[in-house]
Write an enzyme that holds these catalytic residues in place. Structure first.
Site, PDB file in Angstrom:
ATOM      1  N   SER A  54       0.831  -1.193   0.000  1.00  0.00           N
ATOM      2  CA  SER A  54       0.000   0.000   0.000  1.00  0.00           C
ATOM      3  C   SER A  54       0.872   1.253   0.000  1.00  0.00           C
ATOM      4  CB  SER A  54      -0.975  -0.059   1.185  1.00  0.00           C
ATOM      5  OG  SER A  54      -2.026   0.864   1.015  1.00  0.00           O
ATOM      6  N   ASP A  58      -5.438  -3.892  -2.576  1.00  0.00           N
ATOM      7  CA  ASP A  58      -4.527  -3.674  -1.451  1.00  0.00           C
ATOM      8  C   ASP A  58      -4.009  -4.983  -0.859  1.00  0.00           C
ATOM      9  OD1 ASP A  58      -3.334  -2.889   0.994  1.00  0.00           O
ATOM     10  OD2 ASP A  58      -4.718  -1.211   1.204  1.00  0.00           O
TER      11      ASP A  58
END
Length: 280
Positions: A42, A154
């Site tokens: 991320s 993610d």
């Protein structure tokens, strides 16, 4: 025969909490520590790609401190997510000195999740920008990214602090910067409930104003849910693959969507946490 240690650096996810990564990296740089491989998830992937590209920490800091991230985002109405980050992809392609993993001076690994198969995916080859965008695609907020026939989001859903990936790829010593390390959360107040009103403002205003300047209650609950899940996943992985050095900035009060936060104090929290690790 002397075998040179191979230092791996893991940068965890956490949205705008990740500006603390830069503070921690500045201390590592002052200590003369230069990782031989980097893994990120991320925001850790977003910071890590610049670091793996060989850019000095102060130069990376200037990129993140001066760029208005909101200007790189737009609303999308196709149901795949609330926000389109293609502008961020263009920014990466324009700003990074390299376009492919294979060209980076430091090996780099990006954590993603295959949303269809429900499995962890480590991307370490091909185009950099799509992989970083996929790793930052918080589910329900940012749209998935298709890479090699897979729809990726993610990586924090499976491995938000990728120390194990470093070990699997030859690291003999590991450093990790963890952003989800406290279980604090502000109790919801009446002002939050009052502000969570549907239909009173335009979609554009909601995204550009309320989402990032004063996050609606529904999104704060989603964010808190992700916090709790990621903390549990990280705790498990830290038991299975504990790093040799764990840096934990106190950023519990920084929203992952805090695009309008004052950025310098977040950077300084990373500095403080890293300095504590070195006796500073």
């Amino acid at each position: 025969m002397n075998i040179q240690p191979k230092i791996g650096l893991a940068l965890g996810g956490g949205g705008m909490k990740g500006l603390a990564h830069l503070g921690a990296l500045s201390v590592l740089e002052k200590q003369g520590i230069k990782p031989d491989l980097v893994a990120g998830c991320s925001i850790g992937a977003l910071v890590g790609v610049f670091y793996a590209a060989g850019m000095p920490v102060e130069e990376i800091r200037q990129v993140f401190m001066t760029q208005d991230l909101l200007e790189l985002m737009s609303i999308r109405l196709d149901g795949k997510g609330l926000i389109d980050v293609e502008g961020l992809g263009d920014f990466l392609r324009f700003t990074l000195p390299y376009g492919r993993f294979e060209d980076l001076p430091t090996p780099f690994f990006v954590m993603c999740t295959d949303i269809e198969k429900g499995e962890e995916v480590v991307v370490s080859s091909g185009q950099l920008a799509p992989a970083v965008l996929a790793s930052t695609a918080v589910p329900g907020i940012f749209a998935p990214v298709q890479i090699g026939g897979r729809w990726l989001i993610d990586g924090g859903l499976f491995n938000n602090l990728p120390v194990r990936v470093l070990l699997d790829n030859g690291a003999t010593q590991t450093i990790a910067v963890r952003l989800f390390n406290r279980n604090d959360w502000r109790v919801l107040g009446e002002e939050d409930a009052d502000d969570d009103r549907d239909g009173e403002i335009s979609w554009k205003e909601a995204i550009k104003h309320r989402l990032v300047r004063r996050t609606p209650l529904s999104l704060r609950v989603l964010e808190r849910s992700l916090d709790l899940m990621i903390q549990q996943v990280e705790h498990l992985y830290l038991q299975l693959a504990p790093p040799d050095l764990l840096i934990e900035p106190d950023v519990h009060d920084i929203s992952i969507l805090g695009f309008t936060e004052d950025r310098d104090p977040i950077f300084e929290r990373g500095v403080l946490a890293a300095e504590r690790c070195f006796g500073g």
